[in-house]
Design an enzyme around this catalytic site. Sequence first.
Site, PDB file in Angstrom:
ATOM      1  CE  LYS A   1     104.839  47.927  47.323  1.00  0.00           C
ATOM      2  NZ  LYS A   1     105.636  47.811  48.749  1.00  0.00           N
TER       3      LYS A   1
ATOM      4  CE  LYS B   1     100.102  55.180  57.475  1.00  0.00           C
ATOM      5  NZ  LYS B   1      99.646  53.488  56.625  1.00  0.00           N
ATOM      6  N   GLY B   2     104.729  57.091  54.422  1.00  0.00           N
ATOM      7  CA  GLY B   2     105.911  57.465  54.124  1.00  0.00           C
ATOM      8  C   GLY B   2     106.498  57.831  53.187  1.00  0.00           C
TER       9      GLY B   2
ATOM     10  CG  ASN C   1     101.370  51.197  66.199  1.00  0.00           C
ATOM     11  OD1 ASN C   1     102.022  52.005  66.199  1.00  0.00           O
ATOM     12  ND2 ASN C   1     100.018  50.749  66.238  1.00  0.00           N
ATOM     13  CB  ALA C   2     103.915  53.504  62.373  1.00  0.00           C
ATOM     14  N   GLY C   3     105.964  51.470  60.764  1.00  0.00           N
ATOM     15  CA  GLY C   3     106.490  51.390  59.719  1.00  0.00           C
ATOM     16  C   GLY C   3     106.762  52.079  58.813  1.00  0.00           C
ATOM     17  CG  HIS C   4     105.356  55.801  58.099  1.00  0.00           C
ATOM     18  ND1 HIS C   4     104.821  56.693  58.680  1.00  0.00           N
ATOM     19  CD2 HIS C   4     104.670  54.643  58.372  1.00  0.00           C
ATOM     20  CE1 HIS C   4     103.443  56.354  59.263  1.00  0.00           C
ATOM     21  NE2 HIS C   4     103.284  54.790  59.143  1.00  0.00           N
TER      22      HIS C   4
ATOM     23  CG  ASP D   1     102.179  48.231  55.713  1.00  0.00           C
ATOM     24  OD1 ASP D   1     103.079  49.394  56.485  1.00  0.00           O
ATOM     25  OD2 ASP D   1     101.852  47.575  56.508  1.00  0.00           O
TER      26      ASP D   1
ATOM     27  CD  GLN E   1      99.203  52.739  63.348  1.00  0.00           C
ATOM     28  OE1 GLN E   1      98.668  53.824  64.360  1.00  0.00           O
ATOM     29  NE2 GLN E   1     100.500  52.416  63.654  1.00  0.00           N
TER      30      GLN E   1
HETATM   31  P1  GDP Z   1     103.809  53.050  55.211  1.00  0.00           P
HETATM   32  O1  GDP Z   1     103.835  52.189  56.221  1.00  0.00           O
HETATM   33  O2  GDP Z   1     102.444  53.366  54.723  1.00  0.00           O
HETATM   34  O3  GDP Z   1     104.726  54.155  54.794  1.00  0.00           O
HETATM   35  O4  GDP Z   1     104.707  51.969  53.873  1.00  0.00           O
HETATM   36  P2  GDP Z   1     105.456  50.708  54.423  1.00  0.00           P
HETATM   37  O5  GDP Z   1     106.908  52.084  54.461  1.00  0.00           O
HETATM   38  O6  GDP Z   1     105.215  50.204  55.311  1.00  0.00           O
HETATM   39  O7  GDP Z   1     105.761  50.207  52.903  1.00  0.00           O
HETATM   40  C1  GDP Z   1     105.273  50.390  51.583  1.00  0.00           C
HETATM   41  C2  GDP Z   1     106.892  49.748  51.196  1.00  0.00           C
HETATM   42  O8  GDP Z   1     106.103  49.941  49.320  1.00  0.00           O
HETATM   43  C3  GDP Z   1     107.576  50.507  51.561  1.00  0.00           C
HETATM   44  O9  GDP Z   1     109.142  48.977  51.468  1.00  0.00           O
HETATM   45  C4  GDP Z   1     108.198  51.903  50.762  1.00  0.00           C
HETATM   46  O10 GDP Z   1     109.621  51.867  49.802  1.00  0.00           O
HETATM   47  C5  GDP Z   1     107.158  50.764  49.366  1.00  0.00           C
HETATM   48  N1  GDP Z   1     106.947  51.703  48.134  1.00  0.00           N
HETATM   49  C6  GDP Z   1     106.072  53.148  48.970  1.00  0.00           C
HETATM   50  N2  GDP Z   1     105.808  53.233  46.805  1.00  0.00           N
HETATM   51  C7  GDP Z   1     106.097  52.357  46.787  1.00  0.00           C
HETATM   52  C8  GDP Z   1     105.825  52.544  44.943  1.00  0.00           C
HETATM   53  O11 GDP Z   1     105.019  53.274  44.463  1.00  0.00           O
HETATM   54  N3  GDP Z   1     106.558  51.655  44.624  1.00  0.00           N
HETATM   55  C9  GDP Z   1     107.121  50.241  44.864  1.00  0.00           C
HETATM   56  N4  GDP Z   1     107.561  49.225  44.176  1.00  0.00           N
HETATM   57  N5  GDP Z   1     107.012  50.382  46.156  1.00  0.00           N
HETATM   58  C10 GDP Z   1     107.222  51.499  47.093  1.00  0.00           C
HETATM   59  P1  IMO Z   2     101.791  51.513  59.047  1.00  0.00           P
HETATM   60  O1  IMO Z   2     101.907  53.433  59.789  1.00  0.00           O
HETATM   61  C1  IMO Z   2     100.084  47.715  59.101  1.00  0.00           C
HETATM   62  C2  IMO Z   2      98.472  45.906  62.123  1.00  0.00           C
HETATM   63  C3  IMO Z   2      98.678  44.674  63.441  1.00  0.00           C
HETATM   64  C4  IMO Z   2      97.545  43.737  63.677  1.00  0.00           C
HETATM   65  C5  IMO Z   2      96.634  45.904  64.048  1.00  0.00           C
HETATM   66  C6  IMO Z   2      96.996  45.505  65.305  1.00  0.00           C
HETATM   67  O2  IMO Z   2     103.301  50.594  58.820  1.00  0.00           O
HETATM   68  O3  IMO Z   2     100.785  51.730  58.196  1.00  0.00           O
HETATM   69  P2  IMO Z   2      98.563  46.890  67.351  1.00  0.00           P
HETATM   70  O4  IMO Z   2     100.806  46.790  67.639  1.00  0.00           O
HETATM   71  O5  IMO Z   2      98.657  48.514  66.981  1.00  0.00           O
HETATM   72  O6  IMO Z   2      98.296  46.505  68.553  1.00  0.00           O
HETATM   73  O7  IMO Z   2      98.423  45.812  66.316  1.00  0.00           O
HETATM   74  O8  IMO Z   2      97.042  46.240  63.610  1.00  0.00           O
HETATM   75  N1  IMO Z   2      98.975  47.019  62.423  1.00  0.00           N
HETATM   76  C7  IMO Z   2      99.460  47.590  61.188  1.00  0.00           C
HETATM   77  N2  IMO Z   2      99.698  47.301  60.522  1.00  0.00           N
HETATM   78  N3  IMO Z   2     100.741  48.813  58.801  1.00  0.00           N
HETATM   79  C8  IMO Z   2     101.172  49.635  60.439  1.00  0.00           C
HETATM   80  O9  IMO Z   2     101.620  50.500  60.560  1.00  0.00           O
HETATM   81  C9  IMO Z   2     100.514  48.740  61.715  1.00  0.00           C
HETATM   82  N4  IMO Z   2     100.134  49.615  63.079  1.00  0.00           N
HETATM   83  C10 IMO Z   2      99.983  48.275  63.573  1.00  0.00           C
HETATM   84  O10 IMO Z   2      99.579  44.714  62.366  1.00  0.00           O
HETATM   85  O11 IMO Z   2      97.101  43.715  62.274  1.00  0.00           O
HETATM   86 MG    MG Z   3     104.304  50.510  56.937  1.00  0.00          MG
END
Ligand code: GDP
Ligand code: IMO
Ligand code: MG
Length: 426
Positions: free
Chosen positions: A332, A16-17, A38-41, A13, A225
């Site tokens: 961020k 990356k996305g 498990n990813a959420g981008h 988190d 991840q």
């Molecule tokens: P990922 O899994 O690495 O792609 O990250 P996520 O999408 O799960 O979590 C990052 C969160 O931060 C998302 O809600 C993005 O929209 C948000 N985000 C990314 N870059 C920035 C930033 O520079 N500033 C702020 N405030 N939010 C950001």
């Molecule tokens: P992105 O790509 C944050 C964490 C879970 C748990 C551990 C194992 O969005 O960064 P799993 O379901 O993979 O067996 O869970 O890994 N986890 C993540 N935490 N971002 C992710 O993906 C994750 N994918 C898995 O919360 O602690």
């Molecule tokens: Mg994520």
Amino acid sequence: MGNIVVVGTQWGDEGKGKIVDLLAQDIDIVVRFQGGNNAGHTLIVDGKKFIFHLIPSGILYKDKKCAIGNGVVVDPEVLLEEIRNLKKSGMEITPERLSLSEKAHVIMTYHKAIDLAREAAKGKDKIGTTGRGIGPCYEDKAARTGVRVIDLTEPETLEEKIRTNIIEKNFYLTKFFGSEPLECKPVLDNYLRMAEDLKPFISNVSLELDQALKAGKQILFEGAQATHLDIDHGTYPFVTSSNPVAGQVCAGAGIGPKHLHSILGIVKAYTTRVGSGPFVCELKDKTGDYLQEKGSEFGSTTGRKRRCGWLDLVMIKDSIRLNGLDSLAITKLDVLTGLEEIKICVGYNLEGEKIDYVPASIKQLDRCVPVYKIMPGWEEDISLARRMEQLPSNARAYLQTIEEITGVPVSIISVGPGRQDAIVLK
Ligand code: GDP
Ligand code: IMO
Ligand code: MG
């Protein structure tokens, strides 16, 4: 730009996305090479929010190709839903734009049931998985009993595999966990139905990438991840079941190492973690709450509150070594605005000894105390900064400290969630 790998350096988190979406404008193909849904981008483009779990974050550009490599574990239900949602938003998702590797493993109903039953049985000792069946699917891959995407195109093979597997899984589910058994027929029918919709996208991704490379196309490999969730190098057992490190790109996409030209590590300006496990710099005070609220730190996949803490350069230095990072994208940074002082962890104190690596023993890691460098914060809104000079001097000093301590240059600074909210240095 050459072919670029984007990886997470913390516990996921990092944004990356967002960075992949930003870089994808100069890229031809975006490829996922490990992990699953498990990813959420999260991507925010023109004020509209998209969260991708399986489809690579380049898909919003009409002229880009996206591929899901063999190293990914694929839940067909989730993939089809993502395709449907994109189509609803008016996007054309055709096999010319999206490929699914025939060698990727398929997350089955019983993988999800086992993941949930196992976590429930562990109680307070649970890993805190996303419950998506990721671990059990990779287990079957290693056990050589997995269902692969290619099996979806051969109904007889699929039926045989499901029948054999379900006997063993039901034994485990009912006798060990006291859960309900699964019936073979509905599972088979469901996967056969989904197979029909997925068939057009199934292909030899390795071959496609090879052809693209020969044609001089540029590829971005999108990690999911992060390094400290890596099954080998992370805080085991509080990790995921794949290798999110850059070295996995080759095995998980089916290409050779000579094609990787630069490795970019995504570093959130502070640290977050979803799920259980050690967290040396965790803040269980009002500053932690501030970061959680201001950064909207809720998991994109499960909605859980993310644990928050200061930036940990011990972890980042490990990530630099484990991935061979060429540069860092700091995300961020805007979330830190308004804090009187900001701390950066520059080492761990382990029973009187200063160490600057993450120890393998979880018990030792739990005993590590962070050594902080304290820096002054800033009040100015930085969300509109597009050049380094537009950042307050204290924010620049924070970035400079990261570069000095890690010895790796910062190439991108993200100051907001939107595609344009960034300072791109090179
Ligand atoms: P990922 O899994 O690495 O792609 O990250 P996520 O999408 O799960 O979590 C990052 C969160 O931060 C998302 O809600 C993005 O929209 C948000 N985000 C990314 N870059 C920035 C930033 O520079 N500033 C702020 N405030 N939010 C950001
Ligand atoms: P992105 O790509 C944050 C964490 C879970 C748990 C551990 C194992 O969005 O960064 P799993 O379901 O993979 O067996 O869970 O890994 N986890 C993540 N935490 N971002 C992710 O993906 C994750 N994918 C898995 O919360 O602690
Ligand atoms: Mg994520």
